[in-house]
Write a protein that holds these residues in place. Structure first.
Motif, PDB file in Angstrom:
ATOM      1  N   UNK A  43       0.823  -1.216   0.000  1.00  0.00           N
ATOM      2  CA  UNK A  43       0.000   0.000   0.000  1.00  0.00           C
ATOM      3  C   UNK A  43       0.858   1.268   0.000  1.00  0.00           C
ATOM      4  N   UNK A  44       2.041   1.191  -0.631  1.00  0.00           N
ATOM      5  CA  UNK A  44       2.946   2.350  -0.666  1.00  0.00           C
ATOM      6  C   UNK A  44       2.482   3.379  -1.696  1.00  0.00           C
ATOM      7  N   UNK A  45       3.006   4.602  -1.550  1.00  0.00           N
ATOM      8  CA  UNK A  45       2.885   5.614  -2.607  1.00  0.00           C
ATOM      9  C   UNK A  45       4.285   5.762  -3.197  1.00  0.00           C
ATOM     10  N   UNK A  46       4.395   5.663  -4.521  1.00  0.00           N
ATOM     11  CA  UNK A  46       5.721   5.634  -5.152  1.00  0.00           C
ATOM     12  C   UNK A  46       6.136   7.035  -5.600  1.00  0.00           C
ATOM     13  N   UNK A  47       7.338   7.420  -5.181  1.00  0.00           N
ATOM     14  CA  UNK A  47       7.933   8.693  -5.595  1.00  0.00           C
ATOM     15  C   UNK A  47       9.434   8.462  -5.711  1.00  0.00           C
ATOM     16  N   UNK A  48      10.169   9.113  -6.628  1.00  0.00           N
ATOM     17  CA  UNK A  48       9.667   9.974  -7.699  1.00  0.00           C
ATOM     18  C   UNK A  48       9.026   9.140  -8.819  1.00  0.00           C
ATOM     19  N   UNK A  49       8.512   9.835  -9.836  1.00  0.00           N
ATOM     20  CA  UNK A  49       7.804   9.161 -10.927  1.00  0.00           C
ATOM     21  C   UNK A  49       8.710   8.144 -11.632  1.00  0.00           C
ATOM     22  N   UNK A  50      10.024   8.448 -11.692  1.00  0.00           N
ATOM     23  CA  UNK A  50      10.979   7.523 -12.334  1.00  0.00           C
ATOM     24  C   UNK A  50      10.871   6.124 -11.714  1.00  0.00           C
ATOM     25  N   UNK A  51      10.654   6.080 -10.373  1.00  0.00           N
ATOM     26  CA  UNK A  51      10.568   4.782  -9.690  1.00  0.00           C
ATOM     27  C   UNK A  51       9.329   3.995 -10.122  1.00  0.00           C
ATOM     28  N   UNK A  52       8.246   4.726 -10.446  1.00  0.00           N
ATOM     29  CA  UNK A  52       7.024   4.053 -10.903  1.00  0.00           C
ATOM     30  C   UNK A  52       7.283   3.412 -12.272  1.00  0.00           C
ATOM     31  N   UNK A  53       7.971   4.155 -13.152  1.00  0.00           N
ATOM     32  CA  UNK A  53       8.309   3.612 -14.479  1.00  0.00           C
ATOM     33  C   UNK A  53       9.158   2.350 -14.319  1.00  0.00           C
ATOM     34  N   UNK A  54      10.139   2.398 -13.395  1.00  0.00           N
ATOM     35  CA  UNK A  54      11.012   1.222 -13.168  1.00  0.00           C
ATOM     36  C   UNK A  54      10.199   0.060 -12.625  1.00  0.00           C
ATOM     37  N   UNK A  55       9.335   0.360 -11.680  1.00  0.00           N
ATOM     38  CA  UNK A  55       8.558  -0.694 -11.020  1.00  0.00           C
ATOM     39  C   UNK A  55       7.695  -1.452 -12.025  1.00  0.00           C
ATOM     40  N   UNK A  56       7.186  -0.746 -13.034  1.00  0.00           N
ATOM     41  CA  UNK A  56       6.347  -1.388 -14.049  1.00  0.00           C
ATOM     42  C   UNK A  56       7.152  -1.728 -15.314  1.00  0.00           C
ATOM     43  N   UNK A  57       8.488  -1.680 -15.174  1.00  0.00           N
ATOM     44  CA  UNK A  57       9.415  -2.049 -16.263  1.00  0.00           C
ATOM     45  C   UNK A  57       9.116  -1.300 -17.567  1.00  0.00           C
ATOM     46  N   UNK A  58       8.817   0.006 -17.445  1.00  0.00           N
ATOM     47  CA  UNK A  58       8.619   0.799 -18.664  1.00  0.00           C
ATOM     48  C   UNK A  58       9.987   1.310 -19.112  1.00  0.00           C
ATOM     49  N   UNK A  59      10.289   1.208 -20.412  1.00  0.00           N
ATOM     50  CA  UNK A  59      11.613   1.650 -20.872  1.00  0.00           C
ATOM     51  C   UNK A  59      11.740   3.173 -20.825  1.00  0.00           C
ATOM     52  N   UNK A  60      12.963   3.638 -20.590  1.00  0.00           N
ATOM     53  CA  UNK A  60      13.222   5.082 -20.648  1.00  0.00           C
ATOM     54  C   UNK A  60      12.694   5.841 -19.440  1.00  0.00           C
ATOM     55  N   UNK A  61      12.941   7.146 -19.460  1.00  0.00           N
ATOM     56  CA  UNK A  61      12.515   8.002 -18.347  1.00  0.00           C
ATOM     57  C   UNK A  61      11.167   8.640 -18.707  1.00  0.00           C
ATOM     58  N   UNK A  62      10.446   9.141 -17.684  1.00  0.00           N
ATOM     59  CA  UNK A  62       9.186   9.839 -17.987  1.00  0.00           C
ATOM     60  C   UNK A  62       9.456  11.054 -18.873  1.00  0.00           C
ATOM     61  N   UNK A  63       8.570  11.362 -19.837  1.00  0.00           N
ATOM     62  CA  UNK A  63       8.792  12.528 -20.701  1.00  0.00           C
ATOM     63  C   UNK A  63       8.756  13.831 -19.890  1.00  0.00           C
ATOM     64  N   UNK A  64       9.356  14.867 -20.455  1.00  0.00           N
ATOM     65  CA  UNK A  64       9.429  16.150 -19.730  1.00  0.00           C
ATOM     66  C   UNK A  64       8.047  16.708 -19.424  1.00  0.00           C
ATOM     67  N   UNK A  65       7.056  16.347 -20.262  1.00  0.00           N
ATOM     68  CA  UNK A  65       5.698  16.868 -20.062  1.00  0.00           C
ATOM     69  C   UNK A  65       5.115  16.428 -18.712  1.00  0.00           C
ATOM     70  N   UNK A  66       5.735  15.433 -18.084  1.00  0.00           N
ATOM     71  CA  UNK A  66       5.246  14.942 -16.777  1.00  0.00           C
ATOM     72  C   UNK A  66       5.710  15.826 -15.613  1.00  0.00           C
ATOM     73  N   UNK A  67       6.541  16.831 -15.908  1.00  0.00           N
ATOM     74  CA  UNK A  67       6.998  17.718 -14.818  1.00  0.00           C
ATOM     75  C   UNK A  67       8.061  17.046 -13.965  1.00  0.00           C
ATOM     76  N   UNK A  68       8.268  17.590 -12.766  1.00  0.00           N
ATOM     77  CA  UNK A  68       9.322  17.090 -11.868  1.00  0.00           C
ATOM     78  C   UNK A  68       8.943  15.737 -11.272  1.00  0.00           C
TER      79      UNK A  68
END
Length: 448
Positions: A43-68
Motif C-alpha cells: 500500500x505504498x505511494x511511489x515517488x519519484x515518478x521515475x521509480x514508478x516507471x522502473x517498477x512497471x518495467x517501462x523503458x526510458x525516463x518519464x517525458x518532460x511533459x510529466x513535470x518534476x
C-alpha cells in the motif's frame, strides 16, 4: 537485534502499521521490520515518478511533459477514507491525525447505461437527480427517510421489517424500488461489490447506508477523504505512533527465516541475527505457505492532463460502475485524485481503475472504465493475486493480514485489523477503551 520482543511485525503495509501502533500503545514491546527500503509495502505511494516507471518495467525516463519526478506520489492501491468510518476513528483516537492533512473528495458518481451521474444521497439531491423518474424519486425519498430513522432497538421505526430476518430484496420490494435504483443504492451507497447482499438480512445494508449518509453529512461534497501526499502517509503516521511508545523500526531487512519451535513462532532471523518474540504479525508475502489465493485484482494507474468528463471538472472523484450495468459479478471502481492533493505535477490527474478479475482477459474487463478516462497519457497495469491466511494463529501465534481488496475504501481493511486484534488478544477491539487510554497516555506523548 538479538533481543526479546512481545510482538514482531513484518511488512509496513497499513494493516501492519496500525496493529504495531495499537500494540505499542498497549505497552507491548514491538519490533517492526520490512524487506523494502520504503514504508507501505503493497500500500505504498511511489515517488519519484521515475521509480514508478522502473517498477512497471517501462523503458526510458518519464517525458518532460510529466513535470518534476519528485512532485509525484502515486498510490499502488487506490482507496479513500469514509469520513465517519472506522479508519478515521482510529486516526482520531490515536491522534495520528496530527501528522496528516486531508482533503474531501469532490464527488461520488455512478455509471448507468454508458453515462455517469452524481450519486444522490440526500433527499434534496434525490429529488433533483436525473437518475430517476418523478414517482421513483418519491419512493426513493421514502426509503431514505426510513433508513435514517431506523433504530434496531425501537420497533416503531421498523415498519414491519425485522432487521435480522427480512432480506434487503424484500425491503426494496416494500418501497417498490426499480432495478436501477437498487443498483446504485446497493453499490454506490451501501458500497457492496456484488449482489449477494440482496438475499441476506437487511441490518448490515441499512447500517452501511447510514455510514454513507453520516460521512456525507460531515463535509457535504462526498463521504470520502484523502490524505495530502498520498496514502503512503497513513502507514508512516501509525509507525510514528508506534515509535513514540518505544516501537523499533528497521527497513531494508531481508527476512531469512521465521523460527518455529513445537509449531509455535519464537523469533525471526535476519542478517545472521535472531530477534525472539511471543507473537508475529505479517503480510502474506512473508509466509506464503500459510496463505491461500482467494482471487485476483486488476488495477490500472492512468496519468491524464484533464479531469474526467461529466464530473463538473472535479479535481478528485470516485466512480462506481455497478456490475449489473456491464454484465459482471463485481463492480468496477475509478478513484481519481490530482495535483491538488500533492500527488502529481501541476495540471496532472491520476485515475486508478480497479476490479476483481473474472476472466483470463482482465484488461478487457476494465474497458468500460477506461473509456470514461480517454485520452490517457500513460498507463501502468498490475494484476495482483489476493491472499488470505490458512493459519489463524491459535497454535502458531502467527497472525497474517489479508491482501488489500478492490474496494475503494478502508472499511474491509479495518475489519481485518479488528479480526487480527481479536485473534491475538482474545478480546474484541474496543474503540471506547482506546479513547479512555487516549486521555491517560496520549497527553504524555504530546509533550515529548
Amino acid at each position: 537485534m538479538n533481543e526479546e520482543y512481545d510482538v514482531i511485525v513484518l511488512g509496513t503495509g497499513l494493516t501492519e502499521c496500525i496493529l504495531s501502533g495499537i500494540m505499542s500503545v498497549k505497552g507491548k514491546k514491538v519490533l517492526h521490520m520490512d524487506r523494502n527500503s520504503y514504508y507501505g509495502a503493497e500500500s505504498a505511494s511511489i515517488t519519484p515518478l521515475e521509480d514508478l516507471y522502473k517498477r512497471f518495467s517501462l523503458p526510458g525516463a518519464p517525458p518532460e511533459s510529466m513535470g518534476k519526478g519528485r512532485d509525484w506520489n502515486v498510490d499502488l492501491i487506490p482507496k479513500f477514507l469514509m469520513a465517519n468510518g472506522q479508519l478515521v476513528r482510529m486516526l482520531l483516537i490515536t491522534q495520528v491525525t496530527r501528522y496528516l492533512d486531508f482533503k474531501v473528495i469532490e464527488g461520488s458518481f455512478v455509471y448507468k447505461k454508458g453515462s455517469i451521474y452524481k450519486v444522490p444521497s440526500t433527499e434534496t439531491e434525490a429529488l433533483a437527480s436525473s437518475l430517476m423518474g418523478l414517482f421513483e424519486k418519491r419512493r426513493f425519498r421514502k426509503f431514505l427517510v426510513f433508513v435514517a430513522n431506523f433504530d434496531e432497538n425501537d420497533p416503531k421505526t421498523m415498519e414491519g421489517v425485522d432487521p435480522s430476518k427480512t432480506t434487503m430484496r424484500d425491503v426494496f420490494k416494500k418501497f417498490d424500488l426499480g432495478q436501477d435504483v437498487i443498483d446504485f443504492t446497493g453499490h454506490s451507497l451501501a458500497l457492496y461489490r456484488t449482489d449477494d447482499y440482496l438475499d441476506l438480512p437487511c441490518q448490515d445494508t441499512i447500517n452501511r447506508i447510514k455510514l454513507y449518509s453520516e460521512s456525507l453529512a460531515r463535509y457535504g461534497k462526498s463521504p470520502y477523504l484523502y490524505p495530502l501526499y498520498g496514502l503512503g502517509e497513513l502507514p508512516q503516521g501509525f509507525a510514528r505512533l508506534s515509535a513514540i511508545y518505544g516501537g523499533t523500526y528497521m527497513l531494508n531487512k531481508p527476512i531469512e527465516e521465521i523460527v518455529m519451535e513445537n509449531g509455535k513462532v519464537v523469533g525471526v532471523k535476519s542478517e545472521g541475527e535472531t530477534a525472539r518474540c511471543k507473537q508475529l504479525i505479517c503480510d502474506p508475502s512473508y509466509l506464503m505457505d500459510r496463505a491461500t489465493k482467494v482471487g485476483q485484482v486488476i488495477r490500472v494507474i492512468c496519468i491524464m492532463n484533464h479531469p474526467i468528463k461529466s464530473t463538473s471538472d472535479a479535481n478528485s472523484c470516485q466512480i462506481i460502475i455497478p456490475q449489473n450495468q456491464v454484465n459482471r459479478k463485481h463492480d468496477i471502481y475509478v478513484c481519481m485524485i490530482s495535483y491538488a492533493h500533492n500527488v502529481a505535477a501541476q495540471g496532472k490527474y491520476v485515475a486508478i481503475v480497479s476490479t476483481t478479475v473474472e476472466t483470463d482477459n482482465p484488461e478487457m474487463e476494465v474497458k468500460p472504465a477506461m473509456d470514461l478516462l480517454e485520452p490517457v497519457e500513460q498507463k501502468f497495469v498490475s494484476i495482483s493475486d489476493q491472499y488470505a491466511p490458512t493459519d489463524m494463529g491459535a497454535e502458531s501465534q502467527i497472525f497474517m493480514s489479508r491482501t488489500y481488496d478492490a474496494t475503494t475504501h478502508f472499511e474491509t481493511t479495518c475489519d481485518d485489523i479488528k479480526d487480527i486484534y481479536k485473534r491475538m488478544t482474545g478480546t474484541e477491539f474496543d474503540f471506547a477503551e482506546m479513547e479512555r487510554k487516549k486521555n491517560d497516555i496520549f497527553g504524555d506523548a504530546a509533550d515529548q
